[in-house]
Design a protein around this motif. Sequence first.
Motif, PDB file in Angstrom:
ATOM      1  N   UNK A  29       6.770   0.431  -4.831  1.00  0.00           N
ATOM      2  CA  UNK A  29       6.996   1.664  -5.581  1.00  0.00           C
ATOM      3  C   UNK A  29       7.569   1.331  -6.965  1.00  0.00           C
ATOM      4  N   UNK A  30       6.940   1.859  -7.986  1.00  0.00           N
ATOM      5  CA  UNK A  30       7.391   1.672  -9.368  1.00  0.00           C
ATOM      6  C   UNK A  30       7.369   3.038 -10.038  1.00  0.00           C
ATOM      7  N   UNK A  31       8.384   3.454 -10.746  1.00  0.00           N
ATOM      8  CA  UNK A  31       9.622   2.738 -10.992  1.00  0.00           C
ATOM      9  C   UNK A  31      10.555   2.812  -9.789  1.00  0.00           C
ATOM     10  N   UNK A  32      11.425   1.830  -9.671  1.00  0.00           N
ATOM     11  CA  UNK A  32      12.429   1.789  -8.604  1.00  0.00           C
ATOM     12  C   UNK A  32      13.697   2.423  -9.161  1.00  0.00           C
ATOM     13  N   UNK A  33      14.029   3.583  -8.648  1.00  0.00           N
ATOM     14  CA  UNK A  33      15.210   4.311  -9.122  1.00  0.00           C
ATOM     15  C   UNK A  33      16.435   3.844  -8.349  1.00  0.00           C
ATOM     16  N   UNK A  34      17.592   3.805  -9.009  1.00  0.00           N
ATOM     17  CA  UNK A  34      18.792   3.238  -8.396  1.00  0.00           C
ATOM     18  C   UNK A  34      19.270   4.020  -7.175  1.00  0.00           C
ATOM     19  N   UNK A  35      19.237   5.334  -7.216  1.00  0.00           N
ATOM     20  CA  UNK A  35      19.742   6.111  -6.086  1.00  0.00           C
ATOM     21  C   UNK A  35      18.648   6.502  -5.091  1.00  0.00           C
ATOM     22  N   UNK A  36      17.424   6.523  -5.508  1.00  0.00           N
ATOM     23  CA  UNK A  36      16.301   6.840  -4.617  1.00  0.00           C
ATOM     24  C   UNK A  36      15.164   5.866  -4.918  1.00  0.00           C
TER      25      UNK A  36
END
Length: 75
Positions: A29-36
């Motif tokens: 998965x891109x972008x990889x979000x910090x909280x989700x």
Amino acid sequence: MLQDPHFAARGNIVRLHHEQLGSFPMQGVVPRLSETPGAVRSLGPQLGQHNQDVYGGLLGHTAGQLAAFQEQGVI
């Protein structure tokens, strides 16, 4: 992409198990979000895996009709 060191270093290539192919690499998965951050949980259904649900459940075809469709090569 599968051989690119940048993709590997960022963890953008994930491997999932496929019943016939074994370990199967694909893009994460891109972008990889910090909280989700998200995750790839499956490779998707096999061809025809949900035919019964769609043709029977959603479209209301009977088991007999599905058998006839299979016999005729429709599904």
